[in-house]
Design a protein around this motif. Structure first.
Motif, PDB file in Angstrom:
ATOM      1  N   ARG A 519      -4.226  -1.818   5.892  1.00  0.00           N
ATOM      2  CA  ARG A 519      -4.091  -1.648   7.347  1.00  0.00           C
ATOM      3  C   ARG A 519      -3.651  -0.228   7.727  1.00  0.00           C
ATOM      4  N   ASP A 520      -2.724   0.347   6.976  1.00  0.00           N
ATOM      5  CA  ASP A 520      -2.231   1.704   7.248  1.00  0.00           C
ATOM      6  C   ASP A 520      -2.516   2.544   6.005  1.00  0.00           C
ATOM      7  N   ILE A 521      -3.616   3.280   6.032  1.00  0.00           N
ATOM      8  CA  ILE A 521      -4.095   3.999   4.850  1.00  0.00           C
ATOM      9  C   ILE A 521      -3.090   5.038   4.361  1.00  0.00           C
ATOM     10  N   GLU A 522      -2.506   5.809   5.263  1.00  0.00           N
ATOM     11  CA  GLU A 522      -1.585   6.868   4.859  1.00  0.00           C
ATOM     12  C   GLU A 522      -0.319   6.283   4.243  1.00  0.00           C
ATOM     13  N   ARG A 523       0.191   5.229   4.838  1.00  0.00           N
ATOM     14  CA  ARG A 523       1.397   4.605   4.282  1.00  0.00           C
ATOM     15  C   ARG A 523       1.107   4.000   2.916  1.00  0.00           C
ATOM     16  N   LEU A 524      -0.067   3.387   2.782  1.00  0.00           N
ATOM     17  CA  LEU A 524      -0.454   2.825   1.490  1.00  0.00           C
ATOM     18  C   LEU A 524      -0.596   3.931   0.452  1.00  0.00           C
ATOM     19  N   ARG A 525      -1.181   5.056   0.838  1.00  0.00           N
ATOM     20  CA  ARG A 525      -1.348   6.167  -0.097  1.00  0.00           C
ATOM     21  C   ARG A 525       0.009   6.620  -0.647  1.00  0.00           C
ATOM     22  N   ARG A 526       1.008   6.739   0.244  1.00  0.00           N
ATOM     23  CA  ARG A 526       2.347   7.157  -0.215  1.00  0.00           C
ATOM     24  C   ARG A 526       2.918   6.145  -1.204  1.00  0.00           C
ATOM     25  N   ILE A 527       2.686   4.881  -0.926  1.00  0.00           N
ATOM     26  CA  ILE A 527       3.191   3.838  -1.831  1.00  0.00           C
ATOM     27  C   ILE A 527       2.510   3.936  -3.191  1.00  0.00           C
ATOM     28  N   LEU A 528       1.182   4.061  -3.183  1.00  0.00           N
ATOM     29  CA  LEU A 528       0.432   4.094  -4.444  1.00  0.00           C
ATOM     30  C   LEU A 528       0.782   5.312  -5.289  1.00  0.00           C
TER      31      LEU A 528
END
Length: 862
Positions: A519-528
Motif C-alpha cells: 500500500r505504501d511503497i516508500e515505507r515498505l522499501r525502508r522496511i525491506l
C-alpha cells in the motif's frame, strides 16, 4: 495405436524389500518422518522428480539400486524401524475411540468431501478445504475413529501454476497416472471392477472405485473415466472446480448420490454422514429414496432418519461462496426424486430455499444440507457467528444468537506439518504423545525446558532450507521459459538465509488482500532495506526484511491473477528480487517448506471473510508467530503471547479506508514490534525474547488448533450423538422414526393455535440487584399437551434497539393445568447488575427424539 490388451505392471522388488510396497500404498508415510527418509534415501533426486510419490519411485528406480539397497544393512535397519512403527500404528493395543466408545459399537462415519489434500503427489485438492479434509482423515486414523472417506478421483485434478514473462498466471493440467499413485482399484473377489451406476437425465453414468488407505482409514474415490460412458460423462471427474454449472451439478450428483450407492456396494452401513461443505448434499435425497423403497417408510419418516444421522460443516463466510442452482436445473437433474417422494415441485424445491414461498429463489446446496442435518457448524468461533447471521432466514423467528449453528474451530494434523527436525526435538523434550496431547496435558509445560539455542538453531536450518528451495524453484521456472543467464544468476541469489522472513501463502482471492503490504511503497522499501532502528546487546545485524509469497488464483479469477502480477511487477520495477520472492505452483510441499522456514506468518483478510485460515495454524506449530488481522482462528488465539494482531477487528464500511488503516497498522507492527524483537540478540546471537514467543506459539497453539482436538470435538459433539439417534430411530422397524414423524405432523397442525394468555411478574418497573423476580405465564395449548412444549424465560440487558442482549435462559416449570385448559408455568430470576433490563418468553416444541428444540423451525414468543 490402440492396445489389444492392457496390463498393470508392478515394480520388481527384491524379496528383502518387498514390504516397502505395503508402506508405499498407505498414506501413513506422509506423516511418518522415518518412512519419508527411507524412500528419500533410495534415490534423493528421483524422490524429488516423482513429487514425493513412493509408488512411482519404486516403479522408476534402477534395478541395480534396489539390489544395492537390499544388501545395505544400514538401509535394511532403517526399513525395519519404519515397518515396526507402521505395524505398531496399524495394530495398537487400544485407540482413543475404543477407550471412549468401547469395542462393540457398530458405528461407521462417512465423511464426504469434493476434495482431499493428502500429499502433493495426489493433486486432487485446490486449497484449504481439501487439506482440512485430508488432515481430518489422518487424525481420525490416529484416534481410531471408524471413519470412511468418500470423494472423486480427478484425472487432471487442480491445475499446476506457472507464470508468463509478464507475471501472469498460466495453468497446465498434468494427467494423473492412477496406476503410479498409491491407489488400489476396488474389485469383486472375482477380480472384476466394482462399479456403481448413477441415473442422470436420459442415461446412466457408471463409475469405478479407487481406494486410498490413510493409516487405518479408507478413502474411496469415484472415477467416471471409463469407456462405457460417453466422452462428456468420462470428463465428469476430469477437473476439480472446472467447467460450467451443469458440470458442477454432475460432479455433485456423483459425489452425493454416487457416494451413497458406493457405500452400499461395499456393504458399508454408516451411522453418521458428514457433509464437508454443501457439495455432497444430494446424498440426502438418495438416502431418503432408499429408506422409502427398502424400509417402506413414508417421506416424513425417512426424513427423520436421514436428518437425525447427518452432520454438516459450512466453510463459507459469504453468500457468494455457496453453490446456487436455478430451479429448472434442479428439476431437470434430480426431479425424479419429486415423484419418488410424492411431493409437489415447490415442496421439493423448498428443501434448498430459505423462503419456501419465494418461487424465484435459487436452490442452495447449503440450505439443503442444513435442512437435512441435525448438527451444523462453522469452522471458527467468529465464523459460527457469521454463519448464524447468514442463515438466520431459515429460522426467521429467532435472533441470530439462538440460530442452531455452532462452531468447531479447524485444526491441522501436527505430524504432517511440523518440520522433521522440530518433530525430533519435540519428541525428545515432550515425548511422542505431543502431536495428540490436549491443551490441559502437563507435557506442554515442558516446552520451556527446550534450550533456546537448540530451538533457534533448528529454525535457522529450516530457514536456510527454505531459501535454497526457493532459489531452486525460481531457477527451474526461469529455465522452463528460456530466461537469460542474468535472470538465472539473479534467482540463484534470491533471499538472505539470515534475514527476517515473512511468509504469505494462500488462495489469491481478492478478499485475502495479498497486496495490502504494497500500500505504501516508500515505507515498505525502508522496511525491506533495513532502515528500521533496533537495539541489540549482542551481535549487530542489519535489520533487513524479506517476503516469501505463494498461492494460486482460480483459473477464472482475473482479479486474483492481477494481484499476483502486481507483486511480480513491484519486485521487478523496484529491484526487490533479493527481498521478495513469489514461489510458483503452490502445493502442499511448498506450504510445508514455508511454514517451517519463514519467521513470521502474515494474513491480511478482510474481516470477517476468512472462515478459519489453517495455514497460520501450521506455521504456529513450527514455532512461527502470526501477524494477522483478527479473523478466523486468529480471533480466538492468544495473539499477544503467540504473535501480533493487525488492528482490533474494526469494520469501517469504506473498503478503501479499511485498507489504508490496516496497511498502516501492519507497517506499525513491523517497525515497532516484529523487526526490533527479531534482531534483538544476545552475545550468542540468540533472540531470546523472540524464542519465548516461538515457545508460546508451540505450547498454546499446537494443542488447541490441532485436528486431534478438532476430530475429538466432532466425535463428542456431533458424531456420537448422531450415531446414537440413528440406532434409536431404526429400532423396532423404525418405530421411533414413525412416532416422531406422526408427532411432528400433529404439532405442525396445532402449533399456531397456541395462545400465550398472559405473563405476570411479582414486581413492576423497578427491581434491586439480587432481588428475586417471580414470573408466571398462562398458556392455552389447545390440542397439544404440556409435554409437547418447552417454555423458556430469557433475561438480559435491553440495548439501544430495544432488544435483549446476552440473554440468559431459564426453563419454566409447569405448576398446574386449570379446568378451562390453561397451563400455568412459573420461574424465578434475579439480576446481578443494574441498568435497563428485561425478560422474554419463548415456546418451542419438545420431544425426546428431536436432535435440538429448533429442529422444526417453530418458535412462539410472548
Amino acid at each position: 495405436m490402440k492396445p489389444i490388451r492392457t496390463f498393470n505392471v508392478s515394480p520388481c522388488l527384491p524379496e528383502r524389500l518387498e514390504q516397502l510396497r505395503s508402506l508405499a500404498y498407505n498414506l501413513y508415510w506422509t506423516w511418518n518422518t522415518e518412512a519419508i527418509a527411507l524412500f528419500r534415501r533410495l534415490d534423493p533426486q528421483l524422490w524429488e522428480q516423482t513429487n514425493h510419490n513412493p509408488v512411482r519411485l519404486l516403479g522408476q528406480i534402477r534395478q541395480d539400486r534396489l539390489l544395492e539397497a537390499a544388501a545395505d544393512n544400514g538401509f535394511l535397519a532403517q526399513m525395519e524401524r519404519a515397518l515396526a512403527q507402521f505395524q505398531e500404528y496399524c495394530h495398537p493395543e487400544q485407540t482413543w475411540y475404543q477407550r471412549v466408545r468401547g469395542t462393540t459399537t457398530k458405528e461407521c462415519i462417512a465423511y464426504f468431501s469434493l476434495e482431499f489434500g493428502l500429499s502433493e503427489c495426489l493433486p486432487i485438492y485446490s486449497g484449504g478445504l481439501g487439506v482440512l479434509a485430508g488432515d481430518h482423515l489422518k487424525s481420525a486414523s490416529d484416534l481410531g475413529l471408524p471413519l470412511v472417506g468418500v470423494g472423486l478421483l480427478y484425472q487432471k485434478g487442480y491445475f499446476s501454476q506457472y507464470l508468463s514473462a509478464e507475471g501472469w498466471q498460466q495453468e497446465r493440467y498434468p494427467i494423473n497416472d492412477f496406476y503410479n499413485l498409491p491407489l488400489t482399484l476396488v474389485t469383486h473377489p472375482s477380480g472384476a471392477e466394482i462399479r456403481i451406476v448413477v441415473p442422470y437425465p436420459n442415461r446412466d453414468v457408471h463409475a469405478r472405485v479407487w481406494r486410498l488407505q490413510v493409516g487405518r482409514v479408507p478413502l474411496y474415490l469415484l472415477d467416471t473415466n471409463i469407456p462405457v460412458n460417453s466422452a462428456y460423462d468420462q470428463d465428469i471427474t476430469d477437473y476439480l472446480y472446472g467447467g460450467d454449472v451443469d458440470l458442477r451439478i454432475h460432479q455433485e450428483m456423483l459425489l452425493g448420490i454416487g457416494g451413497v450407492k458406493l457405500l452400499q456396494a461395499l456393504d458399508l452401513r454408516p451411522t453418521v454422514y458428514h457433509m464437508n461443505e454443501g457439495h455432497s448434499a444430494f446424498l440426502s435425497l438418495e438416502r431418503i429414496r432408499q429408506l422409502m423403497s427398502e424400509a417402506h417408510l413414508s417421506y416424513d419418516e425417512a426424513l427423520q432418519v436421514v436428518q437425525a444421522s447427518q452432520v454438516f460443516t459450512t466453510h463459507t463466510p459469504v453468500p457468494a461462496g455457496i453453490d446456487l442452482f436455478p430451479a429448472d436445473k434442479i428439476i431437470y437433474y434430480v426431479g425424479h426424486y419429486i415423484e419418488a417422494f410424492n411431493l409437489s415441485q415447490q415442496e421439493f424445491l423448498s428443501l434448498g430455499r430459505m423462503n419456501p414461498g419465494a418461487f424465484q429463489e435459487p436452490f442452495s446446496m447449503a440450505n439443503l444440507a442444513i435442512h437435512t442435518a441435525s448438527f451444523v457448524n462453522g469452522v471458527s468461533a467468529l465464523h459460527g457467528e457469521v454463519s448464524r447471521q447468514m442463515f438466520q432466514g431459515l429460522w426467521p423467528n429467532l435472533p441470530p444468537t439462538e440460530v442452531p449453528i455452532t462452531s468447531i474451530t479447524n485444526g491441522v494434523h501436527a505430524r504432517s506439518w511440523v518440520s522433521e527436525p522440530l518433530q525430533y526435538l519435540l519428541d525428545i523434550y515432550l515425548g511422542p504423545q505431543w502431536s495428540e496431547a490436549a491443551i490441559t496435558d502437563a507435557l506442554w509445560q515442558r516446552v520451556d525446558s527446550i534450550p533456546d539455542e537448540e530451538l533457534w538453531r533448528i529454525h535457522e536450518i529450516c530457514r536456510y532450507q527454505l531459501v535454497m528451495f526457493v532459489r531452486s524453484r525460481l531457477q527451474r521456472m526461469l529455465q522452463s521459459r528460456s530466461a537469460t543467464a542474468a535472470e538465472l544468476a539473479q534467482a540463484a541469489e534470491a533471499l538472505d538465509p539470515t534475514a527476517l522472513t515473512i511468509g504469505f501463502a494462500r488462495r489469491f482471492a481478492t478478499y485475502k488482500r495479498a497486496t495490502l503490504f504494497l500500500r505504501d511503497i516508500e515505507r515498505l522499501r525502508r522496511i525491506l532495506l533495513g532502515s528500521v532502528p533496533i537495539k541489540s546487546s549482542g551481535k549487530q545485524h542489519r535489520p533487513i526484511v524479506q517476503f516469501v509469497i505463494a498461492g494460486k488464483a482460480h483459473p477464472n479469477d482475473n482479479p486474483g491473477k492481477e494481484l499476483i502480477q502486481e507483486i511480480i511487477h513491484f519486485t521487478r520495477q523496484e529491484g526487490m528480487h533479493h527481498h521478495i520472492a513469489f514461489v510458483p505452483d503452490y502445493d502442499m510441499h511448498v506450504a510445508k517448506m514455508m511454514v517451517a522456514g519463514c519467521d513470521v506468518w502474515l494474513n491480511t483478510p478482510l474481516r470477517p471473510q476468512e472462515a478459519s485460515g489453517t495455514s497460520g495454524m501450521k506455521a504456529a506449530m513450527n514455532g512461527l508467530p502470526n501477524l494477522s488481522i483478527l479473523d478466523g482462528w486468529w480471533d480466538e488465539a492468544d495473539y499477544v503471547q503467540t504473535g501480533w494482531a493487525i488492528g482490533h477487528g474494526e469494520n469501517y464500511g469504506d473498503r478503501h479506508y479499511q485498507d489504508q488503516v490496516e496497511a498502516n497498522a501492519l507497517y506499525e507492527r513491523l517497525e515497532r514490534d516484529v523487526i526490533p524483537l527479531f534482531y534483538e540478540r544476545d552475545e550468542n546471537d540468540i533472540p531470546r525474547r523472540w524464542v519465548q514467543k516461538m515457545k508460546a506459539a508451540l505450547s498454546l497453539n499446537t494443542p488447541q488448533f490441532n485436528t486431534a482436538r478438532m476430530v475429538r470435538d466432532y466425535a463428542h459433539r456431533g458424531y456420537f450423538a448422531a450415531s446414537d439417534r440413528h440406532f434409536v430411530l431404526r429400532e423396532n422397524n423404525y418405530g421411533a422414526a414413525k412416532e416422531l414423524a406422526q408427532w411432528k405432523e400433529r404439532v405442525l397442525e396445532h402449533w399456531y393455535t397456541i395462545q400465550i394468555l398472559g405473563v405476570e411478574t411479582s414486581r413492576e418497573h423497578t427491581l434491586t440487584v439480587g432481588e428475586v423476580l417471580e414470573v408466571k405465564a398462562a398458556i392455552a395449548l389447545g390440542a397439544l399437551e404440556p409435554r409437547d412444549v418447552q417454555v423458556t424465560l430469557f433475561q438480559g440487558r435491553v440495548n439501544e434497539a430495544g432488544l435483549l442482549e446476552e440473554a440468559c435462559p431459564t426453563l419454566m416449570t409447569l405448576v398446574r393445568t386449570t379446568s378451562d385448559g390453561r397451563s400455568i408455568y412459573t420461574a424465578q430470576v434475579s439480576y446481578e447488575s443494574s441498568g435497563y433490563q428485561g425478560i422474554a418468553l419463548q415456546l418451542l416444541p419438545r420431544h425426546a427424539y428431536l436432535s435440538h428444540p429448533y429442529e422444526m423451525g417453530l418458535v412462539l414468543w410472548a
